[in-house]
Design an enzyme around this catalytic site. Structure first.
Site, PDB file in Angstrom:
ATOM      1  N   ARG A 183       2.814   1.792   5.007  1.00  0.00           N
ATOM      2  CA  ARG A 183       1.824   0.789   4.581  1.00  0.00           C
ATOM      3  C   ARG A 183       2.458  -0.537   4.174  1.00  0.00           C
ATOM      4  O   ARG A 183       1.966  -1.225   3.273  1.00  0.00           O
ATOM      5  CB  ARG A 183       0.948   1.313   3.435  1.00  0.00           C
ATOM      6  CG  ARG A 183       0.118   2.528   3.777  1.00  0.00           C
ATOM      7  CD  ARG A 183      -0.925   2.232   4.853  1.00  0.00           C
ATOM      8  NE  ARG A 183      -1.582   3.465   5.232  1.00  0.00           N
ATOM      9  CZ  ARG A 183      -1.120   4.251   6.221  1.00  0.00           C
ATOM     10  NH1 ARG A 183      -0.062   3.890   6.937  1.00  0.00           N
ATOM     11  NH2 ARG A 183      -1.752   5.357   6.513  1.00  0.00           N
ATOM     12  N   SER A 267      -9.096   3.768   1.457  1.00  0.00           N
ATOM     13  CA  SER A 267      -8.292   4.380   0.394  1.00  0.00           C
ATOM     14  C   SER A 267      -7.895   3.298  -0.594  1.00  0.00           C
ATOM     15  O   SER A 267      -7.296   2.298  -0.211  1.00  0.00           O
ATOM     16  CB  SER A 267      -7.024   5.001   0.974  1.00  0.00           C
ATOM     17  OG  SER A 267      -7.386   5.944   1.938  1.00  0.00           O
ATOM     18  N   GLU A 364      -5.260  -5.858  -1.195  1.00  0.00           N
ATOM     19  CA  GLU A 364      -4.808  -7.067  -1.878  1.00  0.00           C
ATOM     20  C   GLU A 364      -5.936  -7.613  -2.748  1.00  0.00           C
ATOM     21  O   GLU A 364      -7.087  -7.666  -2.307  1.00  0.00           O
ATOM     22  CB  GLU A 364      -4.430  -8.122  -0.837  1.00  0.00           C
ATOM     23  CG  GLU A 364      -3.776  -9.323  -1.446  1.00  0.00           C
ATOM     24  CD  GLU A 364      -3.711 -10.498  -0.496  1.00  0.00           C
ATOM     25  OE1 GLU A 364      -3.448 -11.602  -0.955  1.00  0.00           O
ATOM     26  OE2 GLU A 364      -3.948 -10.299   0.711  1.00  0.00           O
TER      27      GLU A 364
HETATM   28  C1  LIG Z   1     -13.553   2.566   5.429  1.00  0.00           C
HETATM   29  C2  LIG Z   1     -12.132   2.106   5.557  1.00  0.00           C
HETATM   30  C3  LIG Z   1     -11.181   2.955   6.111  1.00  0.00           C
HETATM   31  C4  LIG Z   1      -9.836   2.550   6.248  1.00  0.00           C
HETATM   32  N1  LIG Z   1      -8.951   3.412   6.809  1.00  0.00           N
HETATM   33  C5  LIG Z   1      -7.648   3.045   6.938  1.00  0.00           C
HETATM   34  C6  LIG Z   1      -6.701   3.946   7.522  1.00  0.00           C
HETATM   35  O1  LIG Z   1      -7.028   5.058   7.930  1.00  0.00           O
HETATM   36  N2  LIG Z   1      -5.407   3.532   7.633  1.00  0.00           N
HETATM   37  C7  LIG Z   1      -5.002   2.289   7.202  1.00  0.00           C
HETATM   38  O2  LIG Z   1      -3.816   1.982   7.332  1.00  0.00           O
HETATM   39  N3  LIG Z   1      -5.889   1.414   6.657  1.00  0.00           N
HETATM   40  C8  LIG Z   1      -7.192   1.757   6.517  1.00  0.00           C
HETATM   41  N4  LIG Z   1      -8.091   0.891   5.955  1.00  0.00           N
HETATM   42  C9  LIG Z   1      -7.617  -0.440   5.507  1.00  0.00           C
HETATM   43  C10 LIG Z   1      -7.858  -1.570   6.543  1.00  0.00           C
HETATM   44  O3  LIG Z   1      -8.697  -1.158   7.559  1.00  0.00           O
HETATM   45  C11 LIG Z   1      -6.551  -2.068   7.153  1.00  0.00           C
HETATM   46  O4  LIG Z   1      -5.663  -2.491   6.161  1.00  0.00           O
HETATM   47  C12 LIG Z   1      -6.779  -3.232   8.137  1.00  0.00           C
HETATM   48  O5  LIG Z   1      -5.598  -3.483   8.834  1.00  0.00           O
HETATM   49  C13 LIG Z   1      -7.240  -4.524   7.465  1.00  0.00           C
HETATM   50  O6  LIG Z   1      -7.634  -5.421   8.489  1.00  0.00           O
HETATM   51  P1  LIG Z   1      -8.530  -6.695   8.194  1.00  0.00           P
HETATM   52  O7  LIG Z   1      -8.653  -7.454   9.461  1.00  0.00           O
HETATM   53  O8  LIG Z   1      -9.801  -6.254   7.551  1.00  0.00           O
HETATM   54  O9  LIG Z   1      -7.608  -7.484   7.181  1.00  0.00           O
HETATM   55  P2  LIG Z   1      -7.994  -8.147   5.772  1.00  0.00           P
HETATM   56  O10 LIG Z   1      -8.410  -7.072   4.850  1.00  0.00           O
HETATM   57  O11 LIG Z   1      -8.911  -9.285   5.971  1.00  0.00           O
HETATM   58  O12 LIG Z   1      -6.569  -8.700   5.333  1.00  0.00           O
HETATM   59  C14 LIG Z   1      -5.578  -7.832   4.862  1.00  0.00           C
HETATM   60  C15 LIG Z   1      -4.312  -8.657   4.599  1.00  0.00           C
HETATM   61  O13 LIG Z   1      -3.756  -9.078   5.828  1.00  0.00           O
HETATM   62  C16 LIG Z   1      -3.662 -10.501   5.870  1.00  0.00           C
HETATM   63  N5  LIG Z   1      -3.929 -10.899   7.249  1.00  0.00           N
HETATM   64  C17 LIG Z   1      -5.005 -10.558   8.003  1.00  0.00           C
HETATM   65  N6  LIG Z   1      -4.881 -11.073   9.246  1.00  0.00           N
HETATM   66  C18 LIG Z   1      -3.707 -11.730   9.282  1.00  0.00           C
HETATM   67  C19 LIG Z   1      -3.031 -12.483  10.280  1.00  0.00           C
HETATM   68  N7  LIG Z   1      -3.524 -12.660  11.504  1.00  0.00           N
HETATM   69  N8  LIG Z   1      -1.833 -13.058   9.957  1.00  0.00           N
HETATM   70  C20 LIG Z   1      -1.294 -12.911   8.725  1.00  0.00           C
HETATM   71  N9  LIG Z   1      -1.908 -12.215   7.734  1.00  0.00           N
HETATM   72  C21 LIG Z   1      -3.103 -11.632   8.009  1.00  0.00           C
HETATM   73  C22 LIG Z   1      -4.674 -11.006   4.851  1.00  0.00           C
HETATM   74  O14 LIG Z   1      -4.323 -12.290   4.352  1.00  0.00           O
HETATM   75  C23 LIG Z   1      -4.572  -9.937   3.799  1.00  0.00           C
HETATM   76  O15 LIG Z   1      -3.431 -10.171   2.999  1.00  0.00           O
HETATM   77  C24 LIG Z   1      -9.442   1.258   5.822  1.00  0.00           C
HETATM   78  C25 LIG Z   1     -10.401   0.392   5.259  1.00  0.00           C
HETATM   79  C26 LIG Z   1     -11.726   0.806   5.133  1.00  0.00           C
HETATM   80  C27 LIG Z   1     -12.733  -0.139   4.546  1.00  0.00           C
END
Ligand SMILES: Cc1cc2nc3c(=O)[nH]c(=O)nc-3n(C[C@H](O)[C@H](O)[C@H](O)COP(=O)(O)OP(=O)(O)OC[C@H]3O[C@@H](n4cnc5c(N)ncnc54)[C@H](O)[C@@H]3O)c2cc1C
Length: 369
Positions: A183, A267, A364
């Protein structure tokens, strides 16, 4: 638009949009469904060097106060308003077969990870199917090295292309230079430095030796059910069928991130890795405690610790610990980010009081800086 030549496939869609645009009072989507807006947001529909090097764009991105927004599935908006944001909406991708079985993809950061999983699994390509139903974008996936059911995005990554916000230039990091770990990655460890633009992945047209992977009891059972229902051997399962099985397993325990209530960020705490001495102490008190050997110690499921502290299903106003999966904190509508965080802190404190283990928050927390 879709084009193919010599087996190469290209998906593009942004032709009619301007390369970049500005949105004032922009809503920031987030799966917790907490109120969040940016006073001004840069929307990057194109991630070419020409666009990024435009002085207005490069200057906006160089400001450490500019927050990179994406799907909002791994953030808690502790404040309802931030000043400056930028988001990548470019979603083009291409796939090139490189030999009899390998396919190399280049995917722009704005594409949904789940959409990519479905698109590749649907073409019969193996490699991403265990990541089905994870919300968020391809660009965010390397940030925390997303993973599920034994697959991490790092396993399939060849390179990550970024905009260096300080040096104002594009760089491409080979997989080994991304410093992926559980992670985490160099991108997460160096906040405000990198804007991820594209990710290069390597998939396979043939199944791995141990196909389909069933190391997790819930997945093993769901694959067995699928086999019984369809009358087909497990090994005949396609990647798209495996992605569907994973979807069923996940939806049974996680809130649906596509809409409705409750909102969640998945999570909420990392599974802690404790010393063997701490694990032994906990095992003496709770002989049935699940424990897994991990690099650096013993991994204890955070959900088990929360449940053991008696908090599963605990609700206070609009926020709750899920009654289906104790690792998920839910927002049922009407809470502020600050209220949500206070509840999360009370969960963490209670777990520490009961078990002596201090949990670390996974998403975050966004504050107004
Ligand atoms: C129901 C649910 C289930 C989930 N299951 C999992 C799982 O099984 N495994 C897992 O690992 N995670 C899981 N997650 C967490 C989440 O899906 C991941 O962390 C995902 O990668 C976040 O993507 P996002 O586009 O929503 O990023 P955001 O939440 O919008 O951003 C996350 C971080 O990444 C940064 N960021 C985003 N895009 C960029 C970019 N292009 N360049 C630089 N920085 C960037 C943001 O500034 C922030 O710091 C889950 C979340 C939910 C709500």
């Amino acid at each position: 638009m879709k084009s193919t030549s010599m087996g190469t496939e290209t998906q593009t869609g942004a032709a009619e949009r301007p390369a970049f645009e500005w949105v004032d009072d922009a809503s920031l989507p987030n799966t917790l469904r907490l109120p969040a807006k940016a006073e001004r947001m840069l929307v990057l529909n194109d991630v070419s060097e020409a666009t990024l090097a435009t002085p207005q764009v490069a200057g906006w991105l160089a400001d450490p106060d500019t927050r990179v927004a994406a799907g909002g599935s791994n953030v808690v908006f502790a404040t309802p308003r931030i000043a400056k944001a930028a988001i990548v909406t470019a979603t083009d991708w291409s796939a090139v077969p490189t030999d009899a079985s390998a396919i190399e993809l280049s995917v722009e950061a704005g594409m949904g990870l789940d959409a990519l999983v479905r698109a590749t699994a649907g073409r019969g390509w193996f490699g991403l199917e265990a990541l089905a139903e994870i919300p968020g974008t391809v660009g965010a996936a390397p940030m925390q090295n997303v993973g599920a059911y034994g697959t991490e995005i790092a396993d399939r990554t060849r390179w990550v292309e970024v905009w260096d916000r300080q040096e104002r230039r594009i760089e491409r990091f080979a997989r080994n230079a991304c410093d992926f770990s559980y992670r985490s990655s160099r991108f997460k460890r160096e906040p405000d430095r990198w804007l991820i633009l594209r990710v290069g992945l390597r998939l396979s047209a043939t199944p791995p030796a141990d196909w389909p992977p069933v190391a997790y009891p819930g997945v093993d059972k769901a694959v067995a059910d699928w086999s019984a229902r369809t009358g087909r051997a497990r090994s005949a399962m396609s990647p798209a069928e495996y992605a569907d099985v994973i979807t069923t397993v996940r939806l049974a325990k996680l809130p649906d991130w596509r809409g409705g209530w409750p909102g969640s960020a998945g999570s909420f705490f990392h599974n802690p890795i404790v010393t063997p001495e701490v694990a032994a102490r906990l095992s003496r008190r709770w002989p049935d405690m699940p424990r897994f050997d991990a690099p650096g110690g013993v991994k204890i499921p955070a959900g088990w610790l929360i449940e053991t502290a008696g908090l599963k299903g605990r609700r206070e106003g609009a926020v709750a610990v899920s009654s289906r999966h104790a690792l998920v904190l839910e927002h049922h509508g009407g809470a502020s980010g600050a209220e949500f965080l206070r509840f999360a802190e009370s969960v963490r404190d209670r777990v520490e009081d009961e078990t002596g283990v201090r949990l670390v928050v996974e998403p975050e927390c966004v504050t107004d800086r």
